[in-house]
Scaffold this active site. Structure first.
Site, PDB file in Angstrom:
ATOM      1  N   LYS A  24       0.839  -1.203   0.000  1.00  0.00           N
ATOM      2  CA  LYS A  24       0.000   0.000   0.000  1.00  0.00           C
ATOM      3  C   LYS A  24       0.871   1.249   0.000  1.00  0.00           C
ATOM      4  O   LYS A  24       0.678   2.156  -0.816  1.00  0.00           O
ATOM      5  CB  LYS A  24      -0.893   0.004   1.245  1.00  0.00           C
ATOM      6  N   ASN A  25       1.827   1.294   0.915  1.00  0.00           N
ATOM      7  CA  ASN A  25       2.620   2.513   1.071  1.00  0.00           C
ATOM      8  C   ASN A  25       3.619   2.733  -0.059  1.00  0.00           C
ATOM      9  O   ASN A  25       4.163   3.830  -0.193  1.00  0.00           O
ATOM     10  CB  ASN A  25       3.340   2.521   2.420  1.00  0.00           C
ATOM     11  N   CYS A 118      -4.499  12.800  12.779  1.00  0.00           N
ATOM     12  CA  CYS A 118      -5.290  11.588  12.693  1.00  0.00           C
ATOM     13  C   CYS A 118      -5.190  10.896  14.032  1.00  0.00           C
ATOM     14  O   CYS A 118      -4.556  11.406  14.959  1.00  0.00           O
ATOM     15  CB  CYS A 118      -4.824  10.701  11.553  1.00  0.00           C
ATOM     16  N   ARG A 123       0.872  14.725  13.056  1.00  0.00           N
ATOM     17  CA  ARG A 123       1.422  14.550  11.722  1.00  0.00           C
ATOM     18  C   ARG A 123       1.632  15.859  10.965  1.00  0.00           C
ATOM     19  O   ARG A 123       0.915  16.175  10.008  1.00  0.00           O
ATOM     20  CB  ARG A 123       0.552  13.559  10.948  1.00  0.00           C
ATOM     21  N   ASP A 306       4.388   0.859  12.116  1.00  0.00           N
ATOM     22  CA  ASP A 306       3.154   0.264  11.592  1.00  0.00           C
ATOM     23  C   ASP A 306       2.949  -1.185  12.031  1.00  0.00           C
ATOM     24  O   ASP A 306       1.903  -1.776  11.758  1.00  0.00           O
ATOM     25  CB  ASP A 306       3.124   0.345  10.055  1.00  0.00           C
ATOM     26  N   ARG A 398      -8.899  -0.343   4.855  1.00  0.00           N
ATOM     27  CA  ARG A 398      -8.035   0.649   4.209  1.00  0.00           C
ATOM     28  C   ARG A 398      -6.715   0.027   3.780  1.00  0.00           C
ATOM     29  O   ARG A 398      -6.073   0.512   2.844  1.00  0.00           O
ATOM     30  CB  ARG A 398      -7.720   1.800   5.181  1.00  0.00           C
TER      31      ARG A 398
HETATM   32  C1  UD1 Z   1       4.491   6.932   6.274  1.00  0.00           C
HETATM   33  C2  UD1 Z   1       3.543   5.774   6.112  1.00  0.00           C
HETATM   34  C3  UD1 Z   1       2.931   5.398   7.457  1.00  0.00           C
HETATM   35  C4  UD1 Z   1       4.039   5.163   8.489  1.00  0.00           C
HETATM   36  C5  UD1 Z   1       4.999   6.328   8.537  1.00  0.00           C
HETATM   37  C6  UD1 Z   1       6.202   6.080   9.445  1.00  0.00           C
HETATM   38  C7  UD1 Z   1       2.712   6.078   3.863  1.00  0.00           C
HETATM   39  C8  UD1 Z   1       1.572   6.424   2.978  1.00  0.00           C
HETATM   40  N1  UD1 Z   1       2.500   6.117   5.170  1.00  0.00           N
HETATM   41  O1  UD1 Z   1       3.716   8.037   6.706  1.00  0.00           O
HETATM   42  O2  UD1 Z   1       2.146   4.220   7.285  1.00  0.00           O
HETATM   43  O3  UD1 Z   1       3.464   4.984   9.759  1.00  0.00           O
HETATM   44  O4  UD1 Z   1       5.504   6.595   7.213  1.00  0.00           O
HETATM   45  O5  UD1 Z   1       6.875   4.941   9.044  1.00  0.00           O
HETATM   46  O6  UD1 Z   1       3.779   5.743   3.398  1.00  0.00           O
HETATM   47  N2  UD1 Z   1       7.215  14.558  10.507  1.00  0.00           N
HETATM   48  C9  UD1 Z   1       7.502  15.890  10.805  1.00  0.00           C
HETATM   49  N3  UD1 Z   1       7.362  16.818   9.805  1.00  0.00           N
HETATM   50  C10 UD1 Z   1       6.956  16.504   8.538  1.00  0.00           C
HETATM   51  C11 UD1 Z   1       6.667  15.141   8.252  1.00  0.00           C
HETATM   52  C12 UD1 Z   1       6.814  14.204   9.265  1.00  0.00           C
HETATM   53  O7  UD1 Z   1       7.874  16.225  11.922  1.00  0.00           O
HETATM   54  O8  UD1 Z   1       6.851  17.390   7.692  1.00  0.00           O
HETATM   55  C13 UD1 Z   1       7.380  13.513  11.570  1.00  0.00           C
HETATM   56  C14 UD1 Z   1       6.080  12.812  11.906  1.00  0.00           C
HETATM   57  O9  UD1 Z   1       5.337  13.518  12.884  1.00  0.00           O
HETATM   58  C15 UD1 Z   1       6.609  11.490  12.444  1.00  0.00           C
HETATM   59  C16 UD1 Z   1       7.867  11.234  11.603  1.00  0.00           C
HETATM   60  O10 UD1 Z   1       8.205  12.497  11.042  1.00  0.00           O
HETATM   61  O11 UD1 Z   1       7.005  11.624  13.784  1.00  0.00           O
HETATM   62  C17 UD1 Z   1       7.687  10.231  10.501  1.00  0.00           C
HETATM   63  O12 UD1 Z   1       6.573  10.565   9.699  1.00  0.00           O
HETATM   64  P1  UD1 Z   1       6.565  10.318   8.139  1.00  0.00           P
HETATM   65  O13 UD1 Z   1       7.711   9.425   7.792  1.00  0.00           O
HETATM   66  O14 UD1 Z   1       6.455  11.589   7.412  1.00  0.00           O
HETATM   67  O15 UD1 Z   1       5.208   9.528   7.942  1.00  0.00           O
HETATM   68  P2  UD1 Z   1       4.293   9.522   6.645  1.00  0.00           P
HETATM   69  O16 UD1 Z   1       5.124   9.676   5.423  1.00  0.00           O
HETATM   70  O17 UD1 Z   1       3.144  10.429   6.850  1.00  0.00           O
END
Ligand code: UD1
Length: 421
Positions: A24-25, A118, A123, A306, A398
């Site tokens: 999915k990801n 969420c 996030r 996850d 999902r």
């Molecule tokens: C992706 C995955 C999700 C998984 C997550 C962490 C997808 C679609 N989803 O989510 O299933 O749980 O990686 O492995 O691939 N952060 C910031 N600033 C930002 C962005 C992120 O501080 O601009 C922080 C977040 O709060 C979190 C960490 O970075 O603590 C990791 O998040 P991130 O890797 O961005 O997760 P997603 O890409 O949203």
């Protein structure tokens, strides 16, 4: 939206073969990347799950043509006309923010409603926005919308404060069409990012370094059509492996890249499970009590957040006391209260859970609050004494393809009760 529930009879030993679906990801950013191509892109191995169906709606919303038959998706983005995504669609799925990078690169402008928090945390998107600004994008944030525009993208050096998967992917997709070279430092290293690099390079991009913490992108003028098969879903594979251990089963999980789930394999072995790797399949056998151990979630190649809820479910029936530390998301213990309803002994202090293993879980009524919490309760129900009613299966839908069929084939006793409004 359906509000289906599962009725699960626990204590059935799982046995047999289960094939993992495509990731999915990985699929979500690959679908977003098709916006960059002139012509059509064919993706195979795409799972038929609700997050993917939502991403199809996002692409259609923009004017793209999408055909999805079995697990093959053909996306024609030459008809792209819109540059705004419906707020409702954004709300359904956070990953819609992955269109920011490709849209700005291809179209010069895009407007999305800012994804809310969420169930698992706030996030933020600051790293995505910082990276885009460094590439020359003007970002206006007003009334809950993020509006991005750029006449021209210029390559830049971007350092991420945290290794974000989504920000790394967004910046890669924006930078492939920028003028000059982009270097991303402290990039996330997840296998899904390597998969994205592979598709982009098939389209004619010049990206290297994905899978390490430094990614180099040399901008090109345009990208062309390509075909690509999505990598297997490591989180789904890990879920099946944990299920096998929790039911004292013997399960062969096929379509796995063992390296992608090495932290899970290591932890399962540490607790006493018998794991044999044979090419792209992994056989998991277990009998008796699992041994307690500590788990800390970290960015790849650390233990995946996850799979934290599912692994925590396993530790509730382990022998001894375990500690689970969640370092990625601040609110990812929502499954705990429901597991306690099933007889688990868990104390949460901030981002740490202390689990005192009990010999058994007891079936009862529980409710999924998000996708992976739902998976954790599903596994707990499979291992519990007597029956469990698991509400809000829509969260699980999902992210898991054909879950009922897969588990029935393995010997689980479960039924989906369709609830109509
Ligand atoms: C992706 C995955 C999700 C998984 C997550 C962490 C997808 C679609 N989803 O989510 O299933 O749980 O990686 O492995 O691939 N952060 C910031 N600033 C930002 C962005 C992120 O501080 O601009 C922080 C977040 O709060 C979190 C960490 O970075 O603590 C990791 O998040 P991130 O890797 O961005 O997760 P997603 O890409 O949203």
């Amino acid at each position: 939206m359906t509000m289906d529930r599962y009725v699960i009879t626990g204590k059935q030993r799982l046995q047999g073969v289960v094939k993992t679906s495509g990731s999915k990801n990985a699929s979500l950013p690959l679908m977003a990347a098709t916006i960059l191509a002139e012509g059509q892109t064919v993706l195979t191995g795409v799972p038929r799950i609700n997050d993917i169906l939502n991403m199809i709606e996002v692409l259609k919303n923009l004017g793209c043509k999408v055909k999805f038959e079995r697990n093959e998706m053909t996306i024609d983005t030459s008809t792209l006309v819109e540059n705004t995504i419906d707020e409702e669609l954004m709300r359904k799925m956070r990953a819609s923010n992955l269109i920011l990078g490709p849209m700005i690169a291809k179209n010069g402008r895009v407007k999305i409603s800012r994804p809310g928090g969420c169930a698992i945390g706030t996030r933020p998107m600051d790293q995505h926005i910082k990276g885009l600004k460094l590439l020359g994008v003007t970002i206006k944030e007003k009334h809950g919308y993020i509006e991005a525009s750029a006449d021209k993208l210029r390559g830049a050096e971007i350092y991420f404060d945290v290794p974000s998967v989504g920000a790394t992917e967004n910046i890669m997709m924006a930078a492939v069409l920028a003028e000059g070279t982009t270097i991303i430092r402290n990039a996330a290293k997840e296998p899904e990012i390597v998969d994205l690099q592979n598709l982009l390079n098939k389209m004619g991009a010049k990206v290297r370094g994905a899978g390490t913490h430094v990614i180099h992108i040399e901008g090109v003028k345009s990208l062309h059509s390509a075909e690509h098969t999505v990598i297997p879903d490591r989180i789904e594979a890990g879920t099946h492996m944990i299920a096998a251990v929790m039911t004292e089963g013997d399960v062969v999980v096929e379509n796995v890249v063992p390296e992608h789930i090495s932290p899970v394999i290591a932890k399962l072995r540490q607790g006493g499970a018998d794991i044999k790797i044979d090419g792209d399949s992994v056989r998991v056998k277990h009998q008796g009590r699992f041994k307690s151990l500590d788990v800390k979630t970290l960015a790849y190649p650390g233990f995946p957040t996850d799979l934290q809820p599912q692994f925590l479910a396993l530790l509730t029936i382990a022998e001894g006391t375990s500690i689970v530390s969640e370092t990625i998301f601040e609110n990812r213990f929502q499954h705990v209260a429901e597991l306690v309803r099933m007889g688990a002994n868990i104390t949460v202090e901030g981002r740490t859970a202390i689990i005192r293993g009990a010999p058994n879980l007891e079936g009862t009524f529980v409710e999924a609050t998000d996708l992976r919490a739902g998976a954790a309760l599903f596994l707990a129900a499979l291992a519990a004494e007597e029956g469990t009613v698991l509400e809000r299966v829509d969260h699980i839908d999902r992210g898991y393809e054909n879950l009922e069929e897969k588990y029935r084939t393995l010997g689980a006793k479960l039924q989906r009760v369709v609830k109509r409004d």
